[in-house]
Design a protein around this motif. Sequence first.
Motif, short mmCIF file in Angstrom:
data_model
loop_
_atom_site.label_atom_id
_atom_site.label_comp_id
_atom_site.label_asym_id
_atom_site.label_seq_id
_atom_site.Cartn_x
_atom_site.Cartn_y
_atom_site.Cartn_z
N GLU A 15 26.30 -5.16 79.58
CA GLU A 15 25.14 -5.40 78.51
C GLU A 15 25.82 -5.38 77.13
O GLU A 15 25.49 -6.30 76.33
CB GLU A 15 24.01 -4.23 78.45
CG GLU A 15 23.05 -4.69 79.91
CD GLU A 15 21.97 -3.27 79.95
OE1 GLU A 15 22.11 -2.36 78.98
OE2 GLU A 15 21.47 -3.29 80.53
N GLU A 16 26.66 -4.37 77.08
CA GLU A 16 27.37 -4.38 75.68
C GLU A 16 28.39 -5.59 75.38
O GLU A 16 28.68 -6.34 74.35
CB GLU A 16 28.37 -3.24 75.55
CG GLU A 16 27.23 -1.81 75.28
CD GLU A 16 28.27 -0.68 75.13
OE1 GLU A 16 29.32 -0.69 75.49
OE2 GLU A 16 27.74 0.72 75.17
N GLN A 19 26.50 -8.69 74.46
CA GLN A 19 25.86 -8.74 73.08
C GLN A 19 26.86 -8.85 71.96
O GLN A 19 26.85 -9.46 71.07
CB GLN A 19 25.45 -7.12 72.83
CG GLN A 19 24.05 -7.01 73.41
CD GLN A 19 23.56 -5.58 73.39
OE1 GLN A 19 24.18 -4.70 72.76
NE2 GLN A 19 22.56 -5.05 74.16
N LYS A 20 28.41 -8.68 72.54
CA LYS A 20 29.42 -8.88 71.43
C LYS A 20 30.63 -9.86 71.89
O LYS A 20 31.62 -9.65 71.97
CB LYS A 20 30.34 -7.34 71.56
CG LYS A 20 29.32 -6.25 71.31
CD LYS A 20 29.70 -5.74 69.74
CE LYS A 20 28.48 -4.54 69.47
NZ LYS A 20 28.68 -4.32 68.22
#
Length: 178
Positions: A15-16, A19-20
């Motif tokens: 997920e991280e 997002q990045k």
Amino acid sequence: MTNDDFVIDVTRIREEAQQKMTDGAVTATYGLDPGRVIAVLNDVVATEIVCWLRYTRHAVSATGIDRAQVAAEFTEHAAEEMQHALRAAERIAQLGGEPDFDPATLAKRAHTDYTTPSGTDLKAMLENNLLAERIVISTYQEIARWIGDHDPTTRRLIESILEEEEEHADDLTDLLAG
């Protein structure tokens, strides 16, 4: 927590990462200020270019009975110094920075200087380059310790360059003794 309790939360990491996506090599777990690392690496670039320039000048201007052997060693070291600069510059780009090759500031940012002995004295050239290698060895050791486990990729880069710089110091010491 014991080693048996180690679990990676892959869902959270995915997920991280999603997002990045545009952050490139710098992730949330990076551990250092990327701007500071980039600045240190730009000083490494400057140092390596100055060393390349000094070795190249010495290879070209060396004279005397041992000229061929010493000039060949200087030429080999010069090529390796340029590769070190390029490798550090590539890492800077990976970290989202701009490698600084500005000739106007290279000497100011370098850990070593361009000072070369006047004339073509091989012993003075060898000593000059050995002094520069010893400075680089100490500064790169400090950089590797500062980076620690926060950025293993940059630390390994610095350590691999450091290994070659130590070989350069050995080569120069052998030439001075011979």
